[in-house]
Design an enzyme around this catalytic site. Structure first.
Site, mmCIF file in Angstrom:
data_model
loop_
_atom_site.group_PDB
_atom_site.id
_atom_site.type_symbol
_atom_site.label_atom_id
_atom_site.label_comp_id
_atom_site.label_asym_id
_atom_site.label_seq_id
_atom_site.Cartn_x
_atom_site.Cartn_y
_atom_site.Cartn_z
ATOM 1 C CB THR A 1 6.333 5.105 -3.059
ATOM 2 O OG1 THR A 1 6.360 5.210 -1.644
ATOM 3 C CG2 THR A 1 7.672 5.583 -3.605
ATOM 4 N N GLY B 1 0.818 -1.201 0.000
ATOM 5 C CA GLY B 1 0.000 0.000 0.000
ATOM 6 C C GLY B 1 0.853 1.253 0.000
ATOM 7 C CG ASP B 2 3.135 2.565 3.338
ATOM 8 O OD1 ASP B 2 2.851 3.734 3.587
ATOM 9 O OD2 ASP B 2 2.908 1.626 4.113
ATOM 10 C CG LEU B 3 6.535 -0.551 -0.938
ATOM 11 C CD1 LEU B 3 6.990 -1.997 -1.096
ATOM 12 C CD2 LEU B 3 7.738 0.371 -0.753
#
Length: 415
Positions: A189, A184-186
């Site tokens: 990003t 989810g973060d990546l």
């Protein structure tokens, strides 16, 4: 901008671009780190009383000589390399003015607070856009800056759950399994960097900046491959399928003598080549297995295709299989991360780089996957200590004199 060596223009593609990174943990810091790798001057702005929590994440570099108790988070080091450090109290009026003075000379600001946080500080996009109309303001959040869910707190798992990916991952007839990395973060990003570069291009051409609004949940939904159209076209809801593809066959993991390999020889051309390589050329022309559509049939696959493939691999090691077929068909050993780091192919692509942390030793971390021929990235750099470059940033970017900086430091606005 000052000619101080730390602020000197790099040879990278984003040379001359100034980025203010107010973000924490992963999605925002990684986006800013990517811009730094590509040549931007990135200033990490942290609250002195509550710095990036990732500074406490393991693993840690430690003084091997035992002469000090100092340690440094390798997690933080990997996602904040190449940045300048400034500790700044944004709750103080003077701190807000410092940020505005930096914004006036910056090109990009990155933050990943819950929507509304910067506005409550009096530093929302509308305010900062008045200071610098060219500003590209990247805001990464769980649910985005708009919509009924925008104020909800979110982590990576929130995005995997709300974006549909968690429900699709795992094995049939078992509880779903989260993707084993913070996807989810990546994913946020990656979309954040793409959006920022697009907005930068527009700002350079027109002088007009803009808000780049990237949500983790949106980013995950955009990573679900064909699940959305399978539902909207056929009403099919994607479910966990283990290591098998929903309909492409053979395209999964197979056991071999010393582990597992991925094999994806599903097209007619690849299937024929595989049959010849493994000494069963007749399977390429057999009525049930001669075409891709027939091999896709679940019953035919389980009864005829899969047993054949398992027979090919059973007596061979991963290395033997790659040596025999890896240059011809998609056949790849499943490697653990240690094997990946130590693989000569990884070194050939400069995908493990080193940064010198003095008495704490050397940090080996993943490199930059974007390979630019004329303006190569600069990933082999260390991350900043808290407030490490305050004087350089405030004199060289904000244009303050040393007395002004000293006063801010005495009043606890800057560290």
């Amino acid at each position: 901008m000052s000619t101080h060596p730390l602020l000197a223009a790099s040879a990278g593609s984003l040379s001359g671009v100034v980025v203010l990174d107010l973000s924490r943990v992963l999605a925002g810091p990684y986006a800013a780190q990517t811009l730094a790798d590509l040549g931007a001057t990135v200033i990490k702005v942290e609250n002195p009383a509550d710095p990036d929590v990732a500074r406490g994440f393991p693993p840690y570099l430690r003084d091997s000589s035992g002469s000090s108790a100092e340690e440094f988070s390798a997690y933080y080091g990997q996602y904040n390399r190449g940045k300048l450090g400034l500790g700044l109290d944004l709750r103080a009026d003077e701190g807000k003015q410092v940020l505005k003075d930096l914004v006036a000379r910056a090109d990009v600001l990155v933050e990943n607070f819950r929507p509304g946080t910067m506005t409550r500080l009096g530093l929302g996009y509308e305010v900062l856009a008045e200071v610098n109309p060219r500003l590209v303001y990247l805001a990464i959040s769980g649910y985005g800056q708009t919509g009924s869910r925008s104020r909800r707190p979110a982590f990576d798992n929130t995005a995997q759950a709300a974006g549909g990916l968690w429900s699709m991952n795992g094995y049939p007839d078992q509880p779903p399994v989260r993707v084993g990395v913070t996807i989810g973060d990546l994913s946020a990003t990656l979309f954040g960097v793409i959006g920022t570069l697009a907005a930068l291009r527009h700002a350079e051409r027109t002088g007009q900046g803009q808000l780049v609004d990237v949500a983790q949940v949106d980013s995950i939904m955009a990573m679900t491959e064909t699940a959305v159209v399978e539902y909207t076209v056929d009403g099919t809801v994607a479910r966990p399928a283990g290591n098998a593809h929903a309909w492409v066959r053979p395209y999964e993991l197979f056991d071999c003598k010393d582990g597992k390999v991925f094999f994806g020889g599903y097209t007619d051309k690849l299937w024929r080549a595989s049959c010849e390589l493994f000494g069963t050329p007749e399977a390429a022309d057999a009525p049930e297995t001669s075409t891709m559509r027939r091999r896709f049939d679940p019953e035919v696959y389980e009864r005829r295709v899969k047993p054949l493939v398992l027979g090919w691999f059973a007596g061979r090691t991963r290395a033997e299989l790659e040596e025999l077929a890896g240059d011809v068909v998609p056949l790849t050993a499943v490697r653990d991360i240690g094997e990946v780091v130590d693989d000569p192919g990884t070194a050939e692509r400069d995908m493990v780089v080193e940064a010198d942390y003095g008495d704490l030793g050397t940090l080996r971390m993943f490199g930059q996957p974007i390979k630019l021929g004329a303006t190569p990235a600069l990933p082999a750099r260390r991350a900043n200590r808290l407030g490490e470059h305050a004087d350089v940033v405030l004199t060289g970017v904000a244009g303050y004199d040393t007395d002004h900086v000293a006063g801010l430091r005495e009043r606890g606005v800057v560290v």
